[in-house]
Design a protein around this motif. Structure first.
Motif, PDB file in Angstrom:
ATOM      1  N   GLN A  79       0.818  -1.208   0.000  1.00 51.74           N
ATOM      2  CA  GLN A  79       0.000   0.000   0.000  1.00 51.74           C
ATOM      3  C   GLN A  79       0.853   1.260   0.000  1.00 51.74           C
ATOM      4  O   GLN A  79       0.422   2.311  -0.499  1.00 51.74           O
ATOM      5  N   ALA A  83       6.111  -3.010  -4.559  1.00 52.16           N
ATOM      6  CA  ALA A  83       5.563  -4.296  -4.967  1.00 52.16           C
ATOM      7  C   ALA A  83       6.689  -5.211  -5.416  1.00 52.16           C
ATOM      8  O   ALA A  83       7.774  -4.762  -5.798  1.00 52.16           O
ATOM      9  N   GLN A 108      -5.190  -3.428  -4.066  1.00 51.27           N
ATOM     10  CA  GLN A 108      -4.504  -2.156  -3.865  1.00 51.27           C
ATOM     11  C   GLN A 108      -5.493  -1.047  -3.525  1.00 51.27           C
ATOM     12  O   GLN A 108      -5.195  -0.166  -2.715  1.00 51.27           O
ATOM     13  N   CYS A 167      -0.530  -3.202  -8.648  1.00 51.18           N
ATOM     14  CA  CYS A 167      -0.513  -2.517  -7.348  1.00 51.18           C
ATOM     15  C   CYS A 167      -0.029  -1.074  -7.473  1.00 51.18           C
ATOM     16  O   CYS A 167       0.105  -0.368  -6.466  1.00 51.18           O
TER      17      CYS A 167
END
Length: 252
Positions: A79, A83, A108, A167
């Motif tokens: 978050q 990634a 995400q 993400c």
């Protein structure tokens, strides 16, 4: 000097009496590709597991944009904009390529809670479109509706990268993206990394030294859990310690 995107300060990991990572201090500049290389067992993957929160540090700290992340859970680190693509494929083999990427995009945005997973199909249009954009960038749009487990090895590895890209990371950590690939697949993956590096900071473990020398702006050499040296490829490859420890022998 600009604050690095990722900063490792005396990062250490011990497994009982074994010190797998030994006081590694390393800055990762934004908008560059940093390749982490070293012999098998040097501690590279353990270092990645520390960066991504899969392992807890024994000592030291890790900062992303000046904020500590070493005490966060892996999903919270994602978050924050970091990634990872793994050394082995990491997806749902019975789902389509599109659904694998869509789930990552959804996680995400909303987290993979039961409520989020049970959203009405129409409510998923935004994440489906984001997933299609990712597949298009990876030249996988034509296999979007195929089961992930049925894809060719190279396609599976690119899909795994796509799951990480979904993400929306600022920093992409790639663990041996060309492992097990044919020469043609390796070239395709190298070109993909070069393309991604135009707008994403990348840290990569890679054993193929031709790939490393072509894509990396900097090399960080790990030996016995310690950082041996870091610098531009043209400089590092001439370092006698590196030649003895790694480049002069069998690549591993």
């Amino acid at each position: 000097m600009a604050t690095p995107l990722l900063a490792l300060d005396s990062v250490t990991k011990e497994f009982g009496s074994i010190r797998a990572v030994d006081e590694v201090t390393l800055d990762i500049p934004e908008s560059e590709v940093t390749a982490v290389i070293g012999p098998n067992g040097a501690g590279k993957t353990t270092l990645f597991n520390l960066i991504t929160g899969r392992y807890e540090l024994t000592d030291g700290q890790i900062e992303l944009r000046g904020e500590r992340i070493d005490q966060l859970e892996p999903q919270d680190i994602v978050q924050q904009g970091l990634a990872r693509s793994f050394q082995i494929t990491n997806f749902f083999p019975d789902l389509t390529a599109l659904e694998n990427v869509r789930l990552a995009a959804q996680a995400q945005r909303t987290g993979l809670t039961p409520g989020a997973l049970l959203q009405h199909y129409d409510d998923q249009s935004e994440t489906r479109e984001a997933a299609r954009d990712v597949l298009k960038r990876l030249d996988l749009l034509d296999i979007a509706e195929e089961q992930a487990g049925s894809l060719a090895h190279g396609q599976q590895r690119h899909l795994e990268i796509g799951i990480a890209l979904a993400c929306d990371p600022d920093l992409l950590v790639m663990d041996e993206p060309t492992a097990g690939m044919s020469p043609d697949e390796t070239v395709e993956t190298r070109e993909l990394v070069e393309d991604l590096a135009e707008d994403i900071t990348i840290v990569i473990i890679e054993h193929d030294m031709d790939v490393v020398m072509r894509v990396a702006d900097r090399l960080a050499v790990i030996e016995n859990g310690s950082l041996l040296t870091v610098g531009p490829p043209s400089v590092v490859r001439e370092d006698e310690r590196v030649q003895q420890a790694y480049l002069g022998g069998e690549t591993a």
